[in-house]
Design a protein around this motif. Structure first.
Motif, PDB file in Angstrom:
ATOM      1  N   ARG A 231       0.810  -1.218   0.000  1.00 47.73           N
ATOM      2  CA  ARG A 231       0.000   0.000   0.000  1.00 47.73           C
ATOM      3  C   ARG A 231       0.840   1.263   0.000  1.00 47.73           C
ATOM      4  N   ILE A 232       2.073   1.144   0.463  1.00 50.24           N
ATOM      5  CA  ILE A 232       2.930   2.333   0.472  1.00 50.24           C
ATOM      6  C   ILE A 232       3.399   2.642  -0.950  1.00 50.24           C
ATOM      7  N   ARG A 233       3.649   1.579  -1.719  1.00 51.44           N
ATOM      8  CA  ARG A 233       4.087   1.786  -3.109  1.00 51.44           C
ATOM      9  C   ARG A 233       2.938   2.177  -4.037  1.00 51.44           C
TER      10      ARG A 233
ATOM     11  N   TYR B 166       1.319  10.661  15.879  1.00 50.27           N
ATOM     12  CA  TYR B 166       0.673   9.406  16.248  1.00 50.27           C
ATOM     13  C   TYR B 166       1.363   8.183  15.666  1.00 50.27           C
ATOM     14  N   VAL B 167       1.854   8.275  14.443  1.00 46.61           N
ATOM     15  CA  VAL B 167       2.400   7.063  13.815  1.00 46.61           C
ATOM     16  C   VAL B 167       3.872   6.820  14.132  1.00 46.61           C
ATOM     17  N   SER B 168       4.563   7.769  14.787  1.00 40.96           N
ATOM     18  CA  SER B 168       5.989   7.503  15.050  1.00 40.96           C
ATOM     19  C   SER B 168       6.205   6.307  15.960  1.00 40.96           C
TER      20      SER B 168
ATOM     21  N   LEU C 255       8.360   7.169   9.699  1.00 47.89           N
ATOM     22  CA  LEU C 255       7.186   6.759   8.931  1.00 47.89           C
ATOM     23  C   LEU C 255       7.241   5.248   8.711  1.00 47.89           C
ATOM     24  N   PRO C 256       6.066   4.598   8.733  1.00 47.35           N
ATOM     25  CA  PRO C 256       6.049   3.142   8.555  1.00 47.35           C
ATOM     26  C   PRO C 256       6.653   2.724   7.211  1.00 47.35           C
ATOM     27  N   THR C 257       7.209   1.513   7.200  1.00 50.15           N
ATOM     28  CA  THR C 257       7.724   0.938   5.954  1.00 50.15           C
ATOM     29  C   THR C 257       6.888  -0.283   5.571  1.00 50.15           C
TER      30      THR C 257
ATOM     31  N   ALA D  40      -3.003  12.751  11.339  1.00 53.61           N
ATOM     32  CA  ALA D  40      -1.839  11.973  11.771  1.00 53.61           C
ATOM     33  C   ALA D  40      -1.412  10.941  10.738  1.00 53.61           C
ATOM     34  N   SER D  41      -2.187  10.762   9.675  1.00 49.62           N
ATOM     35  CA  SER D  41      -1.791   9.811   8.634  1.00 49.62           C
ATOM     36  C   SER D  41      -0.404  10.173   8.130  1.00 49.62           C
ATOM     37  N   ALA D  42       0.403   9.131   7.890  1.00 46.98           N
ATOM     38  CA  ALA D  42       1.753   9.396   7.383  1.00 46.98           C
ATOM     39  C   ALA D  42       1.704   9.757   5.899  1.00 46.98           C
ATOM     40  N   ARG D  43       0.526   9.775   5.313  1.00 47.63           N
ATOM     41  CA  ARG D  43       0.319  10.212   3.919  1.00 47.63           C
ATOM     42  C   ARG D  43       1.128   9.418   2.909  1.00 47.63           C
ATOM     43  N   GLN D  44       1.343   8.161   3.197  1.00 47.89           N
ATOM     44  CA  GLN D  44       2.094   7.345   2.251  1.00 47.89           C
ATOM     45  C   GLN D  44       1.176   6.452   1.431  1.00 47.89           C
ATOM     46  N   CYS D  45      -0.020   6.167   1.967  1.00 48.12           N
ATOM     47  CA  CYS D  45      -0.909   5.208   1.313  1.00 48.12           C
ATOM     48  C   CYS D  45      -2.216   5.908   0.947  1.00 48.12           C
ATOM     49  N   GLY D  46      -2.657   5.735  -0.288  1.00 47.75           N
ATOM     50  CA  GLY D  46      -3.867   6.387  -0.760  1.00 47.75           C
ATOM     51  C   GLY D  46      -5.082   6.170   0.125  1.00 47.75           C
ATOM     52  N   PRO D  47      -5.417   4.920   0.438  1.00 42.24           N
ATOM     53  CA  PRO D  47      -6.634   4.699   1.213  1.00 42.24           C
ATOM     54  C   PRO D  47      -6.611   5.400   2.573  1.00 42.24           C
ATOM     55  N   CYS D  48      -5.430   5.445   3.195  1.00 43.17           N
ATOM     56  CA  CYS D  48      -5.313   6.102   4.507  1.00 43.17           C
ATOM     57  C   CYS D  48      -5.395   7.611   4.326  1.00 43.17           C
ATOM     58  N   LEU D  49      -4.639   8.138   3.391  1.00 48.33           N
ATOM     59  CA  LEU D  49      -4.626   9.588   3.162  1.00 48.33           C
ATOM     60  C   LEU D  49      -5.992  10.115   2.715  1.00 48.33           C
TER      61      LEU D  49
ATOM     62  N   ARG E 244      -6.149  -1.855   4.450  1.00 46.48           N
ATOM     63  CA  ARG E 244      -5.713  -1.199   3.219  1.00 46.48           C
ATOM     64  C   ARG E 244      -4.697  -0.092   3.435  1.00 46.48           C
ATOM     65  N   GLY E 245      -3.923  -0.206   4.528  1.00 47.84           N
ATOM     66  CA  GLY E 245      -2.819   0.724   4.740  1.00 47.84           C
ATOM     67  C   GLY E 245      -1.530  -0.054   4.875  1.00 47.84           C
ATOM     68  N   GLY E 246      -0.424   0.652   4.758  1.00 47.43           N
ATOM     69  CA  GLY E 246       0.874   0.018   4.973  1.00 47.43           C
ATOM     70  C   GLY E 246       1.007  -0.393   6.426  1.00 47.43           C
ATOM     71  N   CYS E 247       0.392   0.360   7.319  1.00 45.93           N
ATOM     72  CA  CYS E 247       0.349  -0.039   8.727  1.00 45.93           C
ATOM     73  C   CYS E 247      -1.118  -0.082   9.135  1.00 45.93           C
ATOM     74  N   ARG E 248      -1.376  -0.314  10.419  1.00 45.23           N
ATOM     75  CA  ARG E 248      -2.754  -0.497  10.851  1.00 45.23           C
ATOM     76  C   ARG E 248      -3.442   0.801  11.297  1.00 45.23           C
ATOM     77  N   HIS E 249      -2.822   1.911  11.002  1.00 44.05           N
ATOM     78  CA  HIS E 249      -3.421   3.199  11.370  1.00 44.05           C
ATOM     79  C   HIS E 249      -4.866   3.335  10.857  1.00 44.05           C
ATOM     80  N   PRO E 250      -5.104   3.099   9.564  1.00 45.77           N
ATOM     81  CA  PRO E 250      -6.488   3.259   9.089  1.00 45.77           C
ATOM     82  C   PRO E 250      -7.448   2.241   9.707  1.00 45.77           C
ATOM     83  N   ASP E 251      -6.953   1.053  10.039  1.00 47.26           N
ATOM     84  CA  ASP E 251      -7.820   0.041  10.655  1.00 47.26           C
ATOM     85  C   ASP E 251      -8.360   0.553  11.985  1.00 47.26           C
TER      86      ASP E 251
HETATM   87  S1  SF4 Z   1      -1.521   3.375   6.481  1.00 51.08           S
HETATM   88 FE1  SF4 Z   1       0.131   4.161   5.219  1.00 51.08          FE
HETATM   89  S2  SF4 Z   1      -0.207   6.372   5.167  1.00 51.08           S
HETATM   90 FE2  SF4 Z   1      -1.426   5.578   6.828  1.00 51.08          FE
HETATM   91  S3  SF4 Z   1      -0.160   5.820   8.629  1.00 51.08           S
HETATM   92 FE3  SF4 Z   1       0.164   3.736   7.882  1.00 51.08          FE
HETATM   93  S4  SF4 Z   1       1.903   3.836   6.499  1.00 51.08           S
HETATM   94 FE4  SF4 Z   1       1.200   5.924   6.849  1.00 51.08          FE
END
Ligand code: SF4
Ligand SMILES: Cc1cc2nc3c(=O)[nH]c(=O)nc-3n(C[C@H](O)[C@H](O)[C@H](O)COP(=O)(O)O)c2cc1C
Ligand code: SF4
Lengths: 76, 411
Positions: A9-11, B155-157, B173-175, B324-333, B369-376
């Motif tokens: 999802r990051i990519r 929040y995400v650090s 930021l999450p990887t 607080a979204s790390a703005r890396q993933c579309g669905p989260c942002l 649907r995020g790189g991490c579980r923030h959106p969940d």
């Molecule tokens: S889901 Fe993606 S954009 Fe949202 S906080 Fe996690 S890594 Fe960042």
């Protein structure tokens, strides 16, 4: 054994190509990001899934082998 | 409701950091060498689960790092505590730095780690000062191996891969996973990312045994826990409980409710709203909560006064989560932002047609649907709000509010 589609999802930047190539399993949300049908890729869609994986311009898709029993298990 | 040994026994936390002499006089010296070797099976037998939010079994995590470490692993003690409603980690680090350090040292010995990073949220200045002093008190060997790393606020650090990336690259930021930190973390080495309360509890299990841990809970729950209570109670803040204690007992320990409450947020911003009667009857037992679809999370219990609009309170939280979204993933942002804007419109009395329907659809689409579980976490909170404040939400969709004029600001 079966394959599940994984999306990095990051990519992923919402090109939406995957949904065109594999509409049976991938829809797009209101912003053009993929929504994936849960579960393994059915046998008859394997080839399409492979094509979608290959076509993603940012290499955000892959197929992962999963044992049938732990399908869709997400780790914390 | 307290167990005979607890995380915050000894001098009152308000008195500041407990020094090494008092710590050792109270709890005895840190078990070392062969005693520490048996710790992984002991932790597995205890049933101790992580206290940073996800509740993953601690012993199993140590084992997966130990299996890969070859003596070169890293221990990353997570004291970022970005959750606005939680204060337990900063309180623990500030008041019991040696217990946290004991846990980190034991973990390093058990998993085979050289380096220990104590990752402490930027705002928690008393906590980092206290840990730094504790490291100095321990002297040579510990000073060489352990150090405080100040985590940037946000929040995400505190998310595990974000913490690892911060140590590696200076960006919190999450990887993408895999690889997960236990496979490849700080400096590419297997890394144990463990919440500071989990580590402090491990240090107590090492001293008093797995049976002590199980008995410190109220059956069928095991273990003591730190929780943070907020809202109209006489003594808000951090309390230590036996897991399995009910919310109403916790409220009594916090001096009782000072105003009518309509709902409680259990588990924090990653948690769920419950109507107050249901919340008060809940037993704070992670397994029982999970069975009801509620997460114990980081132990937050926050009450919403009856006088405050639930839609407005939810709008505040969700807009914080979106920002607080790390703005890396579309669905989260995009997804979180859209949910936050629509909830804000409802709360502020300027609803767009279909806002409620769309919030509901978008929240259902977010999990996983995020790189991490923030959106969940945010989506779960939102779904619980739609249920618990269902009437208020539909009133707001019609531009009304039972708390008078729709209001943007919650108390
Ligand atoms: S889901 Fe993606 S954009 Fe949202 S906080 Fe996690 S890594 Fe960042
Ligand atoms: C957005 C987000 C923020 C998080 N923030 C924290 C935090 O501040 N502190 C923490 O210990 N864990 C936090 N976590 C959980 C960590 O990823 C990780 O699971 C935890 O530190 C592991 O320790 P534990 O098993 O002892 O809980 C966060 C997770 C997410 C998804
Ligand atoms: S093709 Fe790739 S980048 Fe485009 S939406 Fe699908 S996964 Fe995302």
């Amino acid at each position: 054994m079966a394959d599940e589609i994984r999306i990095d999802r990051i990519r992923c930047d919402g090109h939406g190509l995957c949904a065109e190539l594999l509409p049976e399993l991938i829809e797009l949300d209101d912003w053009g990001y993929p929504l994936l049908a849960p579960g393994p890729v059915p046998e008859h869609l394997r080839e399409h899934a492979r094509q979608a994986v290959a076509a993603c311009p940012v290499v955000a898709l892959r197929l992962e082998r999963v044992a049938a029993a732990i399908q869709s298990g997400r780790r914390a | 409701m307290r167990s005979p040994v607890g995380l915050l026994d000894g001098p009152p936390p308000a008195a500041g950091a407990e020094g090494l002499a008092s710590h050792e006089a109270r709890l005895g010296r840190l078990p070392v060498g062969s005693e520490a070797q048996g710790l992984i099976p002991m932790l597995e037998a205890s049933g101790l689960q992580g206290r940073g939010g996800a509740g993953f079994p601690v012993g199993r995590k140590w084992r997966s790092v130990a299996e890969r470490s070859g003596g070169r692993a890293v221990v990353l003690a997570n004291g970022a505590e970005g959750e606005l409603l939680s204060m337990k980690d900063r309180t623990l680090m500030a008041a019991r730095p040696h217990l946290v350090l004991d846990g980190a040292l034991l973990a390093a010995e058990a998993v085979g780690a050289e380096r220990i990073a104590l990752y402490v949220g930027q705002e928690h200045t008393a906590a980092s000062a206290s840990l730094r002093r504790a490291i100095t008190e321990r002297g040579g060997e510990v000073m060489r191996r352990a150090g405080v790393v100040v985590a940037p606020s946000g929040y995400v650090s505190g998310e595990a891969t974000a913490a690892v990336r911060y140590l590696n690259k200076g960006v919190a930021l999450p990887t993408s996973t895999p690889p997960r930190p236990f496979e490849q973390g700080v400096g590419g080495r297997p890394t144990l990312v463990q919440n500071v309360e989990s580590l402090a509890l491990s240090a107590l299990v090492a001293r008093f045994g797995d049976a002590w841990y199980r008995e410190a809970g109220r059956r069928p729950a095991a273990g003591p826990a730190l929780v943070t209570v907020s809202g109209p109670v006489a003594r808000p803040g951090v309390h230590e409980i036996a897991l399995g204690t009910t919310v109403s007992e916790l409220v009594a320990a916090a001096g009782g409710l000072q105003a009518h409450v309509q709902a409680a947020l259990i588990g924090g911003y990653f948690g769920a709203w419950l109507p107050s009667e249901q919340a008060l009857a809940l037993s704070l037992d992670p397994a029982a909560l999970r069975a009801r679809g509620v997460a114990f999370g980081c132990g937050v219990v926050a009450f919403l006064p009856a006088a405050v609009c639930g839609v407005a309170a939810t709008a505040d939280i969700i807009s914080y989560m979106a920002a607080a979204s790390a703005r890396q993933c579309g669905p989260c942002l995009f997804g979180l932002r859209a949910i936050a804007e629509a909830t804000g419109r409802l709360a502020g009395g300027t609803p767009a047609p279909e806002d409620l329907v769309r919030i509901s659809r978008w929240s259902a689409q977010l999990p996983g649907r995020g790189g991490c579980r923030h959106p969940d976490g945010a989506a779960g909170l939102m779904r619980s709000a739609l249920e618990v404040f269902a009437e208020e939400f539909s009133l707001h969709q019609r531009g009304a509010c039972q708390h008078g004029a729709p209001q943007r600001k919650a108390a």
